[in-house]
Design an enzyme around this catalytic site. Structure first.
Site, PDB file in Angstrom:
ATOM      1  N   LYS A   1       4.357  11.634  -3.500  1.00 19.34           N
ATOM      2  CA  LYS A   1       5.254  10.585  -3.017  1.00 19.34           C
ATOM      3  C   LYS A   1       6.206  11.266  -2.033  1.00 19.34           C
ATOM      4  CE  LYS A   1       8.017   6.776  -4.902  1.00 19.34           C
ATOM      5  NZ  LYS A   1       8.326   6.073  -6.163  1.00 19.34           N
TER       6      LYS A   1
ATOM      7  N   ASP B   1       3.844  -4.873  -7.504  1.00 21.01           N
ATOM      8  CA  ASP B   1       3.284  -3.590  -7.057  1.00 21.01           C
ATOM      9  C   ASP B   1       3.851  -2.434  -7.868  1.00 21.01           C
ATOM     10  OD1 ASP B   1       5.530  -4.666  -5.463  1.00 21.01           O
ATOM     11  OD2 ASP B   1       5.613  -2.658  -4.617  1.00 21.01           O
ATOM     12  N   ASN B   2       4.850  -2.706  -8.682  1.00 20.72           N
ATOM     13  CA  ASN B   2       5.433  -1.657  -9.525  1.00 20.72           C
ATOM     14  C   ASN B   2       5.080  -1.875 -10.988  1.00 20.72           C
ATOM     15  OD1 ASN B   2       6.580  -0.496  -7.267  1.00 20.72           O
ATOM     16  ND2 ASN B   2       8.552  -1.511  -7.529  1.00 20.72           N
TER      17      ASN B   2
ATOM     18  N   ASP C   1       9.210   5.801   7.430  1.00 15.63           N
ATOM     19  CA  ASP C   1       8.889   7.155   7.897  1.00 15.63           C
ATOM     20  C   ASP C   1       7.958   7.906   6.951  1.00 15.63           C
ATOM     21  OD1 ASP C   1      10.541   7.624   5.774  1.00 15.63           O
ATOM     22  OD2 ASP C   1      12.050   8.776   6.878  1.00 15.63           O
TER      23      ASP C   1
ATOM     24  N   GLY D   1       2.644   3.593   1.450  1.00 12.53           N
ATOM     25  CA  GLY D   1       3.296   3.832   2.731  1.00 12.53           C
ATOM     26  C   GLY D   1       3.930   5.203   2.817  1.00 12.53           C
ATOM     27  N   ARG D   2       4.104   5.825   1.663  1.00 11.89           N
ATOM     28  CA  ARG D   2       4.653   7.194   1.666  1.00 11.89           C
ATOM     29  C   ARG D   2       4.097   7.974   0.488  1.00 11.89           C
ATOM     30  NH1 ARG D   2      10.574   7.062  -0.912  1.00 11.89           N
ATOM     31  NH2 ARG D   2      10.367   5.205  -2.168  1.00 11.89           N
TER      32      ARG D   2
ATOM     33  N   ARG E   1       3.269  13.382  -8.531  1.00 16.87           N
ATOM     34  CA  ARG E   1       3.318  12.453  -9.662  1.00 16.87           C
ATOM     35  C   ARG E   1       1.984  12.450 -10.401  1.00 16.87           C
ATOM     36  NH1 ARG E   1       5.528   6.509  -8.464  1.00 16.87           N
ATOM     37  NH2 ARG E   1       3.589   6.163  -7.367  1.00 16.87           N
TER      38      ARG E   1
ATOM     39  N   GLY F   1       0.825  -1.220   0.000  1.00 11.48           N
ATOM     40  CA  GLY F   1       0.000   0.000   0.000  1.00 11.48           C
ATOM     41  C   GLY F   1       0.848   1.254   0.000  1.00 11.48           C
TER      42      GLY F   1
ATOM     43  N   ASP G   1       7.249   3.949 -10.767  1.00 13.21           N
ATOM     44  CA  ASP G   1       8.160   3.714  -9.638  1.00 13.21           C
ATOM     45  C   ASP G   1       9.620   3.596 -10.066  1.00 13.21           C
ATOM     46  OD1 ASP G   1       6.346   4.102  -7.707  1.00 13.21           O
ATOM     47  OD2 ASP G   1       6.084   2.013  -7.147  1.00 13.21           O
TER      48      ASP G   1
END
Ligand code: AMP
Ligand code: MG
Length: 504
Positions: A116, A255-256, A128, A95-96, A179, A93, A265
């Site tokens: 992103k 996922d990419n 993070d 995450g950033r 993006r 998912g 990505d």
């Protein structure tokens, strides 16, 4: 913005947040303590139908740094899973990242606007949620270069520094990339719900993907199988285009990989220099899973993972569904081969559409023999093709010879075969040479140039080398004397052991 102008920065229309509201989590970007522009893509803003002046303002900066939510945005973190280096992670998912919303561009196409590096989300796991200036600018540059090469890709609308220090193996300046994508639907998005046995959500997702990317399939019987076929065809075309410019994605996890057929990505990606299909740049790709020459096979493997998620929609009888999906997946190889041949024929000035010219196999052999020569003599992939047109323009001298070192005799005999083939084709050499120059880029984002530009940007916040390189690689086909140095391969020490890193 003028005081009279109350037009919102974006005319959002957010189908993902609205129609698939249970497939993402509403979320807010983190605040940036001291935002400043790194780069703004005015041409893309115009293409998106946005007001570039308004967006390039302080109000725009506040939005693109996460400090203000533009009117109409509904930021969400999207759920997805993915096979990473072959192993399945059921929950990855955003995450950033955050999807801000969707706009309709000047060509009537729906485009995602997403961040992103905008902070932690419920999908961040131990991370993070942040991104550093270097990888953000790298993604910006690579995406714009790919776009200029005519290759479907997500693009960068802006890069801003957040003014925050983030910690990797050293302290770094934080940044956010904005993006733009045809969508952020990934193979892994389907896997997320399929892995939970949630076939109803997979169906809604598939129907959403069809409405967005393949609306002509909507009313068709067997539309989900047709969606699989459409994605396979797009990916076959995409990966063949990558191979035609020497692009190594570097982390082709499921996922990419997009449903739209856009490259997404840009982490450890890089362009080949000396041709070798085993080339790997990514520091974490220890076994060469994502090596240059493996990319078509990996794409097909990823598509098989997509097919698995769609099986229950393809037929209620599992064996029938598997048989139908397998037939579609088996067509990937021939589709890729066809595209590969079409693209590479153009690179060496040959006409002939696959299947009709009757010389597919001969042309394929001619091309493979040339690639074998490049490999054997460590010839730069980009120049090895680009300089072929010079050999047509000045047949008396051999402008390619310096590239081939001791391979001069082999080169000469290959050139003779090639010239014969061109003569049989009957097109004037001058015309062929010009057409070849439009098919073979001279300027690609060479690794040493990218590193220099990013070093200047991250070290002293000097964006000038980055902007200069961006200007060069976004006009890849026209030879310019002032950019001669940018066309040259890196030195041996720059190239030996070159390693790229994931943008985390
Ligand atoms: P990537 O390698 O960028 O394709 O990311 C793979 C997964 O790791 C995705 O789910 C990302 O959202 C997540 N991820 C990568 N970097 C971070 C980060 N700094 N913080 C949180 N999640 C991250
Ligand atoms: Mg990713």
């Amino acid at each position: 913005m003028s005081p009279h102008d109350t037009r919102p920065l974006f005319a959002f229309d957010n189908t993902y947040a609205r129609d698939l509201e249970d497939m993402s989590v509403p979320w807010q970007p983190a605040r940036s303590p001291a935002p400043r522009w790194l780069q703004f893509n005015r041409a893309l803003a115009a293409d998106l139908g946005l007001d570039g002046d308004a967006l390039a303002s302080d109000a725009g900066l506040a939005c693109l740094a996460g400090n203000a939510i533009p009117d109409g945005a509904q930021p969400v973190a999207q759920a997805y899973a993915g096979h990473q280096f072959g192993g399945f992670s059921p929950q990855l998912g955003d995450g950033r990242a955050l999807l801000l919303g969707e706009v309709i561009d000047r060509h009537g196409r729906r485009r995602d606007i997403a961040f992103k590096g905008s902070g932690r989300t419920p999908f961040s796991r131990g991370g993070d949620g942040k991104a550093a200036v270097g990888p953000v600018l790298r993604e910006y540059l690579m995406g714009e270069a790919m776009h200029a090469l005519g290759i479907p890709t997500t693009r960068a609308l802006a890069a801003v520094a957040t003014g925050e220090t983030i910690f990797r193996d050293q302290p770094l300046h934080g940044a956010i990339l904005t993006r733009v994508a045809a969508s952020h639907l990934r193979v892994g998005t389907f896997q997320f719900f399929a892995a939970r046995g949630d076939h109803e959500r997979v169906r809604r997702l598939a129907d959403y993907a069809i409405a967005r990317h393949d609306p002509e399939l909507r009313a068709q019987d067997g539309r989900h199988l047709a969606l699989l076929r459409a994605v396979c065809e797009r990916q076959a075309r995409l990966v063949a285009q990558w191979m035609g410019v020497g692009f190594i994605h570097g982390v082709m996890n499921t996922d990419n990989m997009t449903i739209s057929g856009e490259t997404i990505d840009y982490g450890p990606c890089a362009f080949l220099e000396a041709y070798d299909p085993a080339t790997v740049f990514s520091s974490i790709d220890h076994h060469g899973r994502y090596a240059f020459g493996n990319q078509p096979g990996i794409a097909q493997w990823n598509l098989a993972r997509l097919a698995e998620t769609l099986l229950p929609l393809i037929d209620t009888d599992e064996d029938t569904a598997v048989a139908r999906a397998t037939e579609v997946l088996d067509a990937f190889g021939p589709a890729f081969d066809r595209e590969w041949l079409r693209i590479h024929r153009r690179k060496i000035g040959l006409q002939g559409s696959t299947g009709t010219a009757g010389n597919d196999e001969a042309d394929r052999a001619l091309l493979n023999d040339y690639l074998a020569l490049l490999h054997r003599h460590h010839v730069d992939f980009t120049l090895g093709f680009r300089r072929l047109s010079d050999a047509l323009r000045s047949p008396a001298v051999n402008p390619l010879a310096p590239l081939f070192g001791a391979g001069g005799a082999e080169l000469a005999s290959w050139l003779a075969r090639w010239r014969q083939r061109l003569q049989d084709q009957g097109t004037p050499p001058a015309d062929v040479a010009d057409a070849m120059d439009a098919a073979n880029p001279l300027y690609i984002p060479r690794n040493h140039l990218v590193e220099n530009a990013l070093d200047a940007a991250t070290g002293s916040m000097d964006l000038r080398p980055f902007e200069r390189l961006l200007a060069v690689v976004t006009r890849p086909y026209d030879e310019r004397p002032e950019d001669a140095l940018c066309a040259l391969p890196g030195s041996a020490e720059q190239t030996e052991g070159y390693r790229t890193f994931c943008g985390t």
